[in-house]
Design an enzyme around this catalytic site. Structure first.
Site, PDB file in Angstrom:
ATOM      1  N   LYS A 297       0.831  -1.201   0.000  1.00 22.91           N
ATOM      2  CA  LYS A 297       0.000   0.000   0.000  1.00 22.91           C
ATOM      3  C   LYS A 297       0.871   1.260   0.000  1.00 22.91           C
ATOM      4  O   LYS A 297       0.580   2.222  -0.713  1.00 22.91           O
ATOM      5  CB  LYS A 297      -0.936  -0.004   1.223  1.00 22.91           C
ATOM      6  CG  LYS A 297      -2.024  -1.073   1.106  1.00 22.91           C
ATOM      7  CD  LYS A 297      -2.788  -1.308   2.398  1.00 22.91           C
ATOM      8  CE  LYS A 297      -3.712  -2.514   2.263  1.00 22.91           C
ATOM      9  NZ  LYS A 297      -4.469  -2.825   3.486  1.00 22.91           N
TER      10      LYS A 297
ATOM     11  N   GLN B  13      -4.146  -1.300   9.698  1.00 22.08           N
ATOM     12  CA  GLN B  13      -4.142  -2.642   9.102  1.00 22.08           C
ATOM     13  C   GLN B  13      -4.758  -3.659  10.057  1.00 22.08           C
ATOM     14  O   GLN B  13      -4.383  -3.740  11.221  1.00 22.08           O
ATOM     15  CB  GLN B  13      -2.705  -3.043   8.729  1.00 22.08           C
ATOM     16  CG  GLN B  13      -2.584  -4.391   8.049  1.00 22.08           C
ATOM     17  CD  GLN B  13      -3.249  -4.433   6.672  1.00 22.08           C
ATOM     18  OE1 GLN B  13      -3.165  -3.492   5.894  1.00 22.08           O
ATOM     19  NE2 GLN B  13      -3.940  -5.509   6.382  1.00 22.08           N
TER      20      GLN B  13
ATOM     21  N   ASP C  90     -10.914   3.019   4.530  1.00 18.30           N
ATOM     22  CA  ASP C  90     -11.175   1.574   4.466  1.00 18.30           C
ATOM     23  C   ASP C  90     -12.681   1.284   4.425  1.00 18.30           C
ATOM     24  O   ASP C  90     -13.102   0.178   4.098  1.00 18.30           O
ATOM     25  CB  ASP C  90     -10.566   0.862   5.685  1.00 18.30           C
ATOM     26  CG  ASP C  90      -9.289   0.104   5.339  1.00 18.30           C
ATOM     27  OD1 ASP C  90      -9.086  -0.181   4.139  1.00 18.30           O
ATOM     28  OD2 ASP C  90      -8.511  -0.209   6.255  1.00 18.30           O
TER      29      ASP C  90
END
Ligand code: BQF
Length: 294
Positions: free
Chosen positions: A53, A97, A120
């Site tokens: 990412k 994450q 997200d």
């Protein structure tokens, strides 16, 4: 006739080219899209996802703020960092994450992220907006699936979509997106899960099957309709001593069998996976854009 393969890597590349121009435009207006990245612990898969990412951000000329915290990081320390990022004007999107270590409550952390930076798309406010059909950050994997379908010319309106799996990160949101009264949606959606009596009964009627069960060979050729579109969201590690890593990735679909019967099919790797990261970049850029408009 064998199925046409949906090349997620190629489609992701095309979108990233578009996004790169978008970043240049924003920079010319004085805004560099920034992603705040947080990884707690040393899970190798998570480390590799986070590195991909950050690399992807760099390739588009975006800013990424890398925060790798030790496994013993407390929930309070993590929440403090999230709060700091919530008010940092250089950060337009926050990526914590998942999964987090067991002593940290994921729900509390997700709730602490400002919905304005929830790239997200996991915050309950964001999910609520999605269900209502409001503009919001669409969570990355389902958004990536949607883009794959759109850009492959798959007709969604009136189509019967069968989603296999009901997770919060894939099954529930993709089902929601596809039945919305919106362009490239308007599908009739069935959700199957571990307690469904006869999954094959449902999938055989599907124009589009989305496999997100987390188990290899969940979808086999006898379970699909001739010419159906098959989207494989599975990422399963199978021991393979002939590979340098000692394992290989397989999806939830029997690719060999299904590709002889399907009309369109995504591979694993190189299908949905590359789109997930791309849509994270997309959301972060949208968030940066929003700061200009307000
Ligand atoms: C490919 C993820 C489970 C739990 C947490 C490309 C990715 C994967 C596969 C990737 C995933 C899965 C990500 C491929 C990010 C997708 O070529 O097939 C890219 O990096 N993903 C994550 O960040 O967290 C997860 C799956």
């Amino acid at each position: 006739m064998p199925a046409e393969i949906i090349d997620g890597k190629q489609i992701a590349r095309e979108i990233r080219e578009e996004l790169k121009r978008e970043v240049e435009r924003l920079k010319a207006q004085g805004v560099t899209p920034g992603l705040g990245v947080v990884l707690v612990g040393d899970d190798p898969a998570s480390q590799s996802y986070v590195s991909s990412k950050e690399k992807a951000c760099e390739q588009l000329g975006m800013y990424s703020d890398d925060n790798r915290l030790p496994p013993e990081t407390t929930q309070e320390e993590l929440l403090e960092l999230v709060d700091k990022m919530n008010i940092d004007p250089n950060i337009h999107g926050i990526l914590v994450q998942l999964p987090l270590p067991g002593h940290i409550d994921e729900k509390i952390v997700i709730n602490a992220i400002s919905p304005d930076k929830d790239v997200d798309g996991f915050h309950p406010v964001t999910i609520g907006r999605m269900v209502i059909g409001d503009t919001c950050f669409l969570s990355c994997t389902p958004h990536g699936i949607w883009q794959l379908l759109i850009r492959s010319g798959v007709e969604m309106s009136g189509a019967h979509v069968v989603v296999v799996g009901r997770s919060n990160i894939v099954g529930k949101p993709i089902a929601n997106m596809l039945y919305q009264k919106k362009e490239h949606a308007n599908a009739t959606v069935t959700i199957c899960h571990t307690r469904t009596k006869d999954i094959a009964y449902h999938t055989r009627q599907a124009d589009i099957v989305i496999a997100a069960a987390g188990r290899p060979d969940t979808i086999t050729a006898d379970m699909i309709k001739q010419g159906a579109t098959i989207i494989d969201v599975g990422i399963n590690r199978i021991d393979d001593p002939t590979r340098k890593r000692g394992y290989r990735l397989v999806g939830d679909v029997d690719f060999e069998g299904c590709s002889r019967k399907a009309g369109l099919i995504t591979p694993v790797p190189g299908g949905v996976g590359p789109m997930t990261i791309t849509m994270l970049l997309y959301n972060t850029i949208e968030s940066a854009k929003a700061t200009l408009q307000s």
